[in-house]
Write an enzyme that holds these catalytic residues in place. Structure first.
Site, PDB file in Angstrom:
ATOM      1  N   HIS A  19       7.693  -3.246   4.118  1.00 37.50           N
ATOM      2  CA  HIS A  19       7.639  -1.785   4.227  1.00 37.50           C
ATOM      3  C   HIS A  19       6.861  -1.362   5.472  1.00 37.50           C
ATOM      4  CE1 HIS A  19       3.380  -1.323   3.125  1.00 37.50           C
ATOM      5  NE2 HIS A  19       3.577  -2.190   2.151  1.00 37.50           N
TER       6      HIS A  19
ATOM      7  N   GLY B  60      -2.591  -2.832  -3.448  1.00 31.96           N
ATOM      8  CA  GLY B  60      -1.746  -3.478  -4.430  1.00 31.96           C
ATOM      9  C   GLY B  60      -0.997  -2.449  -5.257  1.00 31.96           C
TER      10      GLY B  60
ATOM     11  N   GLU C 185       3.288  -6.147  -4.887  1.00 29.25           N
ATOM     12  CA  GLU C 185       2.235  -6.756  -4.084  1.00 29.25           C
ATOM     13  C   GLU C 185       1.227  -7.472  -4.980  1.00 29.25           C
ATOM     14  OE1 GLU C 185       1.251  -8.341  -1.757  1.00 29.25           O
ATOM     15  OE2 GLU C 185       0.834  -6.984  -0.079  1.00 29.25           O
TER      16      GLU C 185
END
Length: 233
Positions: free
Chosen positions: A16, A29, A103
């Site tokens: 991203h 995260g 993540e």
């Protein structure tokens, strides 16, 4: 890549674009952050260059797109792929949002930078003889390397099941992963069958794309990293 290798399935790693915490170096995260305007432009530029009919990532040749459930990853997918392509992928059941690509769960380290994490761990009586390394030590109240390994290995097994019967170009079945910096680097380590603590020097810039494939057209052969691309500015 030779003509013979051109039919071998590939896995594209799409990171991203930048967020405010990317700029600050803060571990992100589970926190939901949107892309910055620059992050959006990174992804749009990369998408225009390599996503589309006849381009490196040709939606008609995709067997599956796996997307992290975090907002910044979903934005990246929506910006990189055209509306019609997204509609077709979803309608054909080839679009999967999965926690396996979320993540790394940083737990107590969420929102901190590396120096703050190392200071916190010393306060907790950790790392007396060596500095913290996420690949070896994991995160307090978050994920360990073993937990990340388990979920990525499950995803890799799913990808092998998709691509294994088509190693000689029987059917086009490229796969795209849209996710985050740490988890994509972790994915590469497991794809290459290395343990998490293996010192693999690799960076994937925000909005960048990496490419993975197989040796000898055989899912059982050691997998190889074909190349890493960078975001189109």
């Amino acid at each position: 890549m030779s003509d013979k290798d051109a039919g071998t399935p590939r896995v594209f790693l799409f990171r991203h674009g930048i967020t405010e915490w990317t700029i600050n170096g803060r571990y992100t995260g589970k926190t939901e952050l949107s892309l910055t305007e620059k992050g959006k432009q990174q992804v749009i530029g990369t998408g225009r260059m390599i996503v589309g009919p006849g381009k490196l990532i040709d939606p008609s040749k995709l067997a599956r797109v796996f997307v992290s459930p975090r907002v910044r990853a979903k934005q990246t997918f929506e910006l990189a792929f055209g509306e019609n392509d997204r509609y077709d992928l979803d309608g054909e059941g080839n679009l999967t949002e999965t926690e396996e690509l979320a993540e790394w769960d940083y737990g107590a380290y969420e929102g901190l930078v590396t120096r703050e994490i190392r200071a916190l761990r010393k306060e907790h009586g950790l790392d007396g003889e060596r500095e913290w390394d996420i690949w070896r030590d994991g995160c307090e109240d978050g994920e360990s390397p073993e937990q990340v390994t388990a979920r990525l290995d499950a995803l890799i097994s799913e990808i092998h099941a998709i691509q294994g019967p088509n190693m000689h170009g029987e059917k086009v079945c490229d796969v795209v992963l849209v996710a985050h910096g740490h988890i994509l680097r972790a994915f590469v380590k497991r794809w290459l069958r290395y343990p998490m603590e293996f010192p693999l020097s690799m960076m994937l810039e925000p909005g960048g794309v990496g490419v993975l494939s197989y040796q000898h057209h055989n899912v059982e052969e050691p997998a190889v990293l074909v190349g890493i691309g960078f975001p189109i500015q």
